[in-house]
Motif scaffolding. Structure first.
Motif, PDB file in Angstrom:
ATOM      1  N   GLU A 295       3.153  -8.324 -48.879  1.00 32.34           N
ATOM      2  CA  GLU A 295       3.457  -9.363 -48.185  1.00 32.34           C
ATOM      3  C   GLU A 295       2.958  -9.384 -46.705  1.00 32.34           C
ATOM      4  N   LEU A 296       3.048 -10.492 -46.164  1.00 32.36           N
ATOM      5  CA  LEU A 296       2.691 -10.537 -44.554  1.00 32.36           C
ATOM      6  C   LEU A 296       3.630  -9.790 -43.784  1.00 32.36           C
ATOM      7  N   LEU A 297       3.301  -9.066 -42.764  1.00 35.13           N
ATOM      8  CA  LEU A 297       3.995  -8.183 -41.943  1.00 35.13           C
ATOM      9  C   LEU A 297       4.305  -9.273 -40.624  1.00 35.13           C
ATOM     10  N   PRO A 298       5.513  -9.363 -40.308  1.00 36.31           N
ATOM     11  CA  PRO A 298       6.168 -10.084 -39.171  1.00 36.31           C
ATOM     12  C   PRO A 298       5.810  -8.940 -38.061  1.00 36.31           C
ATOM     13  N   TYR A 299       5.323  -9.342 -37.125  1.00 35.89           N
ATOM     14  CA  TYR A 299       4.985  -8.663 -35.786  1.00 35.89           C
ATOM     15  C   TYR A 299       4.421  -7.254 -36.063  1.00 35.89           C
ATOM     16  N   PRO A 300       3.300  -7.292 -36.931  1.00 38.05           N
ATOM     17  CA  PRO A 300       2.470  -5.926 -37.071  1.00 38.05           C
ATOM     18  C   PRO A 300       2.481  -4.865 -36.121  1.00 38.05           C
ATOM     19  N   GLU A 301       2.099  -5.367 -35.022  1.00 32.61           N
ATOM     20  CA  GLU A 301       1.821  -4.571 -33.869  1.00 32.61           C
ATOM     21  C   GLU A 301       3.136  -3.685 -33.597  1.00 32.61           C
ATOM     22  N   LEU A 302       4.276  -4.200 -33.727  1.00 26.82           N
ATOM     23  CA  LEU A 302       5.363  -3.425 -33.388  1.00 26.82           C
ATOM     24  C   LEU A 302       5.966  -2.735 -34.513  1.00 26.82           C
ATOM     25  N   LEU A 303       5.724  -3.254 -35.754  1.00 28.09           N
ATOM     26  CA  LEU A 303       6.149  -2.500 -36.859  1.00 28.09           C
ATOM     27  C   LEU A 303       5.395  -1.099 -37.026  1.00 28.09           C
ATOM     28  N   ASP A 304       4.061  -1.343 -36.655  1.00 28.85           N
ATOM     29  CA  ASP A 304       3.300  -0.033 -36.670  1.00 28.85           C
ATOM     30  C   ASP A 304       3.912   0.949 -36.000  1.00 28.85           C
ATOM     31  N   ASN A 305       4.443   0.670 -34.955  1.00 28.85           N
ATOM     32  CA  ASN A 305       5.025   1.785 -33.854  1.00 28.85           C
ATOM     33  C   ASN A 305       6.509   2.231 -34.304  1.00 28.85           C
ATOM     34  N   VAL A 306       7.147   1.793 -35.398  1.00 29.60           N
ATOM     35  CA  VAL A 306       8.643   2.110 -35.861  1.00 29.60           C
ATOM     36  C   VAL A 306       8.249   2.707 -37.402  1.00 29.60           C
TER      37      VAL A 306
ATOM     38  N   GLU B   6      15.182  -9.478 -34.775  1.00 31.88           N
ATOM     39  CA  GLU B   6      14.729 -10.399 -35.966  1.00 31.88           C
ATOM     40  C   GLU B   6      14.333  -9.675 -37.076  1.00 31.88           C
ATOM     41  N   LEU B   7      13.680  -8.577 -36.941  1.00 30.30           N
ATOM     42  CA  LEU B   7      13.164  -7.455 -37.893  1.00 30.30           C
ATOM     43  C   LEU B   7      14.194  -6.758 -38.826  1.00 30.30           C
ATOM     44  N   GLU B   8      15.347  -6.440 -37.873  1.00 27.03           N
ATOM     45  CA  GLU B   8      16.588  -5.906 -38.584  1.00 27.03           C
ATOM     46  C   GLU B   8      17.416  -6.881 -39.613  1.00 27.03           C
ATOM     47  N   LEU B   9      17.314  -8.293 -39.066  1.00 29.59           N
ATOM     48  CA  LEU B   9      17.877  -9.203 -39.855  1.00 29.59           C
ATOM     49  C   LEU B   9      17.328  -9.463 -40.971  1.00 29.59           C
ATOM     50  N   ALA B  10      15.804  -9.354 -41.132  1.00 26.48           N
ATOM     51  CA  ALA B  10      14.917  -9.602 -42.164  1.00 26.48           C
ATOM     52  C   ALA B  10      14.836  -8.458 -42.885  1.00 26.48           C
TER      53      ALA B  10
END
Length: 365
Positions: A307-318, A345-349
């Motif tokens: 599935e499409l990643l929201p904020y992929p540049e941010l998730l790549d660093n977590v 937002e990512l935590e809520l999702a």
């Protein structure tokens, strides 16, 4: 029990052996095998190569120990004292060098003879170590394994708890007497463990408290009872590595979960893997190596749909390691406040989780 019966009590010879200088578990077992079950009353004892002091100690009846031990045993219906020659003494442990001459058990003894996997690790595990434990234990329980550990804080306690939550049976080997549960904060866990069909074990007399030299000896029992030892997380100097060393000496399988080389809690596991331990990425890596579980079926989860990643540049660093907010912002080269808003937002999702010290990637699905 009458005085005459006490004189013939089968525990007296083993108590005498434990308190005779210069006779360890190995020599004690050799003596038992040479002279038979009645060695204590055998005339051949005089022909063995013992000093006069040792002979005197061997013939000493330790009623001062026998009386409180019997009182402890009779204090509850599920308490057992297993000498090395007792029919309920676990064969897996008996086959190891220097097996304890006496084993004190509280709970169900049936689990002692069933296939066990020891799970050990850091007393201060990382988020990843906790997650790995919670993920692996249910699969081991489902395959029919008894989970054995040391009731310590950290990975040990989490292993017991995860086994219970998965409907499994778990055994805890203590570094203290069974009347002196250590650590005290795990008294409820110990009670739950017994209520769940498991047991507490120790080679210490029930009234003895925890002492430093008890714990390495406890570790040899943990590994000796088990088919294999899984080290979840361990620093370079860790009691878990003592358990792994005993496992190697006892001919047991050793398993270790790898980690980032920068993580101090992964260094012990990585070193074990370098030395030949089986690298573990899932429960099947453990079960496939053990004959007792060679036909056990472990559920394989279907592949996760992309599935499409929201904020992929941010998730790549977590990642799975805890990452501080300011470090994430620095890596993304974005303002801290903007990064924080997106992390919420990512935590809520369900993509990340806020934990002490920062954020970690959540295990979706």
């Amino acid at each position: 029990m009458t005085a005459a019966n006490l004189q013939q009590h089968p525990l007296l010879p083993w108590l005498a052996l434990q308190h005779t200088h210069g006779i360890g578990p190995v020599r004690a077992v050799q003596l038992h095998r040479k002279l038979g079950a009645q060695w204590y009353h055998s005339e051949q004892l005089e022909q063995c190569n013992f000093s006069q002091e040792q002979r005197q100690q061997l013939h000493t009846a330790h009623f001062e120990l026998l009386d409180p031990l019997l009182e402890w045993q009779q204090g509850a219906t599920n308490r057992h004292i297993l000498s090395w020659d007792h029919p309920d003494y676990p064969e897996q442990l008996k086959a190891t060098p220097a097996a304890p001459l006496l084993l004190f058990v509280e709970g169900e003894i049936a689990g002692l003879t069933q296939a066990q996997i020891a799970v050990v690790g850091s007393r201060h595990p990382s988020y990843v170590g906790k997650e790995n434990t919670r993920k692996l234990i249910p699969a081991l329980v489902e395959a029919g394994a008894i989970v054995t550990s040391g009731l310590a804080i950290g990975i040990d306690g989490l292993s017991h708890q995860s086994a219970l939550e998965s409907g499994g049976v778990t055994l805890a080997v203590l570094g203290s007497g069974l009347e002196k549960c250590y650590p005290k904060r795990h008294q409820k866990l110990a009670n739950d463990l017994i209520d769940g069909g498991g047991a507490l074990l120790s080679e210490c007399y029930p009234w003895l408290g925890p002492l430093a030299h008890h714990f390495p000896r406890r570790n040899r029992i943990i590994s000796g009872l088990s088919l294999g030892v899984l080290v979840v997380e361990a620093a370079q100097r860790s009691g878990s590595l003592i358990t792994a060393r005993y496992a190697i000496e006892q001919g047991r399988e050793v398993f270790a979960i790898p980690g980032a080389w920068q993580n101090p809690l992964a260094q012990g596991c990585n070193r074990l893997i370098q030395q030949g331990a089986k690298l573990v990425m899932g429960a099947n890596d453990i079960l496939d190596e053990l004959v007792a579980f060679s036909v056990a079926a472990v559920k394989i989860l279907p592949p996760i749909q992309e599935e499409l990643l929201p904020y992929p540049e941010l998730l790549d660093n977590v990642g799975l390691e805890v990452t501080a907010l300011d470090l994430i912002a620095s890596r993304c080269q974005q303002p801290v406040q903007e990064v924080l808003t997106r992390l919420v937002e990512l935590e809520l999702a369900g993509w990340v989780e806020a934990v002490p010290g920062g954020y970690v990637r959540a295990r979706r699905g």
